[in-house]
Design a protein around this motif. Structure first.
Motif, PDB file in Angstrom:
ATOM      1  N   LEU A   1      -2.308   1.662   7.875  1.00 20.06           N
ATOM      2  CA  LEU A   1      -3.553   1.342   6.924  1.00 20.06           C
ATOM      3  C   LEU A   1      -4.611   2.588   6.548  1.00 20.06           C
ATOM      4  O   LEU A   1      -5.671   1.832   6.486  1.00 20.06           O
ATOM      5  CB  LEU A   1      -4.003   0.185   8.154  1.00 20.06           C
ATOM      6  N   PRO A  32      -5.704  -8.618   2.603  1.00 23.53           N
ATOM      7  CA  PRO A  32      -6.349  -9.535   3.210  1.00 23.53           C
ATOM      8  C   PRO A  32      -7.043 -10.663   2.870  1.00 23.53           C
ATOM      9  O   PRO A  32      -6.456 -11.490   1.599  1.00 23.53           O
ATOM     10  CB  PRO A  32      -7.354  -8.879   2.238  1.00 23.53           C
ATOM     11  N   ASP A  43       1.049  -1.969   9.773  1.00 22.64           N
ATOM     12  CA  ASP A  43       1.244  -3.345   9.886  1.00 22.64           C
ATOM     13  C   ASP A  43       2.421  -2.793   8.506  1.00 22.64           C
ATOM     14  O   ASP A  43       3.017  -2.488   8.388  1.00 22.64           O
ATOM     15  CB  ASP A  43       0.139  -3.820   8.730  1.00 22.64           C
ATOM     16  N   ARG A  99       1.675  -8.958   3.864  1.00 18.38           N
ATOM     17  CA  ARG A  99       1.626  -8.574   5.728  1.00 18.38           C
ATOM     18  C   ARG A  99       3.518  -9.575   6.019  1.00 18.38           C
ATOM     19  O   ARG A  99       3.531 -10.823   6.360  1.00 18.38           O
ATOM     20  CB  ARG A  99       0.743  -8.737   6.522  1.00 18.38           C
ATOM     21  N   GLY A 147     -10.232  -7.873  -0.562  1.00 19.93           N
ATOM     22  CA  GLY A 147     -10.517  -7.442   0.905  1.00 19.93           C
ATOM     23  C   GLY A 147     -11.793  -6.376   0.925  1.00 19.93           C
ATOM     24  O   GLY A 147     -12.493  -6.498   1.879  1.00 19.93           O
ATOM     25  N   GLU A 152      -5.664  -2.680   4.237  1.00 25.95           N
ATOM     26  CA  GLU A 152      -5.201  -4.063   4.736  1.00 25.95           C
ATOM     27  C   GLU A 152      -4.016  -4.596   3.235  1.00 25.95           C
ATOM     28  O   GLU A 152      -4.474  -4.749   2.216  1.00 25.95           O
ATOM     29  CB  GLU A 152      -5.694  -5.851   4.768  1.00 25.95           C
ATOM     30  N   ARG A 199     -10.590 -11.026   7.478  1.00 28.39           N
ATOM     31  CA  ARG A 199      -9.742 -10.206   6.608  1.00 28.39           C
ATOM     32  C   ARG A 199      -9.980  -9.301   5.635  1.00 28.39           C
ATOM     33  O   ARG A 199      -9.783 -10.124   4.946  1.00 28.39           O
ATOM     34  CB  ARG A 199      -8.250 -10.464   7.108  1.00 28.39           C
ATOM     35  N   ARG A 243     -10.473  -5.557   3.792  1.00 23.32           N
ATOM     36  CA  ARG A 243     -10.784  -3.907   3.815  1.00 23.32           C
ATOM     37  C   ARG A 243     -11.910  -3.105   4.567  1.00 23.32           C
ATOM     38  O   ARG A 243     -11.194  -1.924   5.141  1.00 23.32           O
ATOM     39  CB  ARG A 243     -10.086  -3.470   2.534  1.00 23.32           C
ATOM     40  N   ARG A 270      -9.798  -0.659   7.087  1.00 20.02           N
ATOM     41  CA  ARG A 270      -8.451  -0.649   6.892  1.00 20.02           C
ATOM     42  C   ARG A 270      -8.255  -1.260   6.037  1.00 20.02           C
ATOM     43  O   ARG A 270      -8.205  -2.058   5.421  1.00 20.02           O
ATOM     44  CB  ARG A 270      -8.211  -1.677   8.324  1.00 20.02           C
TER      45      ARG A 270
END
Length: 591
Positions: A157, A213, A94, A107, A40, A210, A219, A221, A208
């Motif tokens: 997050l 990631p 999330d 996720r 990430g 994540e 995507r 962090r 964030r």
């Protein structure tokens, strides 16, 4: 036998080649590689940092300078009360599912989207996501263990930290740049002379934590946002749509997403507003501004659309939101969000802070109105409430403004620190008076275009990736727009010769003096040097050869990247000519 879509396989192959090219040519690569890397987090190399900076400059030119908006640079760490007020500590979550075998966190909505026909699992409530996982017998992507009976939980997050030593104050790395603008509104409105509408922009890092990631810099962090918070009077301010009404757009509204045979709509901004497809005119205005801008920086318009958020996926603050999306690997990824945040943010900060987040709206003519007021008997409140007396006064003022009927009896109740207190109305000094007022204080509403810079950089690179054949040799090149290309021109002496190198040095200096980004390369044969610059997306190459120094007129060979066409141009005026091409005032074909 594979059931994968060949087109998707081809797109994924392109992404693999792009990620390899990005690492090899200095666009981006995973950070801390010497220590095994960390998920990430990515470092932008020399080419990537330049491309990213050019994209940011282009955004600043369009959304700050051209729109007449301010720009600020706020801290990336903010105290806990900011995020208590904004709602991020309670709602910025999330869906997480943890494998009971290998303990890998995933996720849950991504797991569903990757393995079922559900495209927007993020909008589903957790119980429905759990039902889908069980129905499709989904498994852990890491070890293959079944997840049908595993609970899905919310995961916040936010990155937590401490501010100061010892009994430090808790703080958080900001999850968006927006809060840095909102908390400074009381001062920023002064810079805008308390006149609505006005906009404040910011380009900076956000963080964030994540769950999973993935997909390189799509995507991560830690990432860069470019955000505009546009403050309006919701009753009186309307955008001028005339400049964007003819902009053609591809829209995917919620109504089409919810329909069994729903599809994207091809229309214009003006038609979409008149037909009610886009209900918020301010959101429509910024969609119309953004579409040609995305085109200018190199997003393929055949792989671009605006999609409206479904009701279940809208952020807690948004009345309506549309995403700009680009197609990558057969999937649509979010590039920006265009939201009407109403007065949510300013009202929350006004409620939790001690500052005023309103703007004074002047009436056309003074108005006589009835106002409920209190003038408490402090000789009674002081002995009765001690140090809390002033808090009681504030509570009475708020209650009188909100509900004057509460004072109709002999006593009135107020809440103070979770306790209810009863006071004689005669001690409150309650009265209803006629007042002549020149205006009123209002809470502005906020329209927010929020752009993800890293995702846009990846999209621009992916959409620019090309493979062809030149003189019997395979070639890879990036068809980047001159405005954002990391290097605009490469300069090569044909051979290692003192005279050629001296002339090349002079040309490099002249080009840089004109404000052009230039790279100098004298390594390898000329064909390899062309290929290197093609692969990093340099639009033009200038070759200094013996004709340059032997002929009466000093000329050089200028090669255009996409067509590989070459033209002989005089050195005098070369810098001005290439600068005109970069600015779009001249075409290479016209030379």
């Amino acid at each position: 036998m594979s059931n994968a879509d060949p087109a998707t396989e081809t797109a994924e192959a392109t992404s693999e080649k792009l990620v390899e090219l990005a690492k090899r040519r200095g666009y981006f690569f995973q950070s801390s590689g010497a220590y095994g890397g960390v998920g990430g987090f990515y470092t932008f190399g020399p080419q990537g940092a330049s491309l990213k900076g050019n994209v940011e400059d282009a955004w600043r030119d369009r959304f700050a300078v051209a729109e007449g908006n301010m720009e600020i640079d706020a801290p990336t760490i903010m105290p806990e009360p900011v995020f208590e007020a904004s709602g991020h500590l309670d709602t910025f979550d999330d869906m997480l599912i943890e494998c009971p075998e290998c303990e890998t966190s995933t996720r849950a909505d991504h797991l569903v989207e990757d393995n079922t026909e559900y495209e927007d699992a993020e909008s589903l409530p957790i119980p429905e996501v759990e039902e889908v996982i069980a129905e499709y017998e989904l498994v852990c992507p890491e070890c293959g263990a079944g997840l049908a009976d595993v609970a899905v939980e919310n995961f916040n997050l936010m990155f937590a930290t401490n501010i100061g030593p010892g009994d430090a104050d808790p703080g958080y790395l900001r999850p968006e740049t927006a809060q840095g603008i909102f908390v400074e509104f009381p001062r920023l409105k002064e810079y805008a002379r308390n006149q609505l509408p006005f906009g404040v922009t910011q380009i900076g890092r956000a963080y964030r934590n994540e769950i999973s990631p993935r997909r390189s810099i799509i995507r991560t962090r830690e990432f860069t946002q470019a955000e505009l918070e546009y403050f309006i009077d919701p009753e009186n301010d309307e955008p001028d749509l005339s400049s964007v009404e003819d902009v053609s757009v591809t829209l995917y509204p919620a109504s089409e997403q919810n329909s069994e045979d729903g599809d994207e709509l091809e229309t214009t901004i003006g038609e979409a507003v008149s037909e009610g497809i886009i209900s918020d005119e301010w959101v429509a205005y910024f969609l119309g501004v953004a579409k040609p801008w995305y085109d200018a920086v190199g997003v393929d318009m055949d792989r671009f659309r605006f999609r409206q958020h479904l009701s279940g996926e809208r952020a807690h603050y948004a009345a309506d939101c549309w995403d700009a999306e680009g197609e990558i690997d057969g999937n649509w990824i979010e590039l920006a969000g265009f939201a009407n945040r109403t007065d949510y943010d300013l009202s929350k900060h006004a409620e939790h802070s001690e500052d005023r987040f309103t703007v004074f709206r002047q009436y056309d003519e003074p108005q006589t109105v009835e106002r409920a007021t209190v003038d408490p008997d402090m000789s009674y409140l002081g002995p009765e409430f001690g140090g809390d007396a002033q808090a009681v006064v504030s509570a009475l003022e708020t209650l009188a403004e909100r509900d004057r009927t509460a004072f109709e009896g002999d006593t009135v109740e107020i809440d103070l620190e979770d306790e209810t207190h009863e006071l004689p109305v005669e001690k409150t000094g309650f009265a209803v008076e006629e007042q002549t007022e020149a205006g009123e204080h209002i809470l502005p509403h906020v329209i927010e275009p929020s752009f993800g810079v890293d995702r846009l950089v990846y999209t621009v690179l992916h959409h620019a990736y090309r493979e062809d054949e030149v003189a019997g040799e395979e070639r890879t090149y990036l068809e980047l727009e001159p405005e954002v290309a990391p290097m605009f021109v490469g300069v090569f002496p044909l051979q290692n010769d003192d005279d050629l190198e001296a002339q090349a040095d002079d040309i490099v200096a002249a080009l840089r003096a004109e404000g052009l980004s230039v790279t100098y390369d004298d390594s390898g044969n000329i064909g390899r040097r062309y290929r290197r610059q093609d692969e990093v997306g340099t639009p033009f190459c200038v070759t200094v050869d013996f004709e340059t120094i032997e002929n009466e007129e000093t000329t050089v060979t200028v090669r255009e990247r996409d067509s590989t066409e070459q033209k002989r141009l005089p050195v005098d005026g070369l810098a001005e000519t290439l600068a005109a091409i970069r600015e779009g005032d001249l075409e290479f074909d016209e030379l």
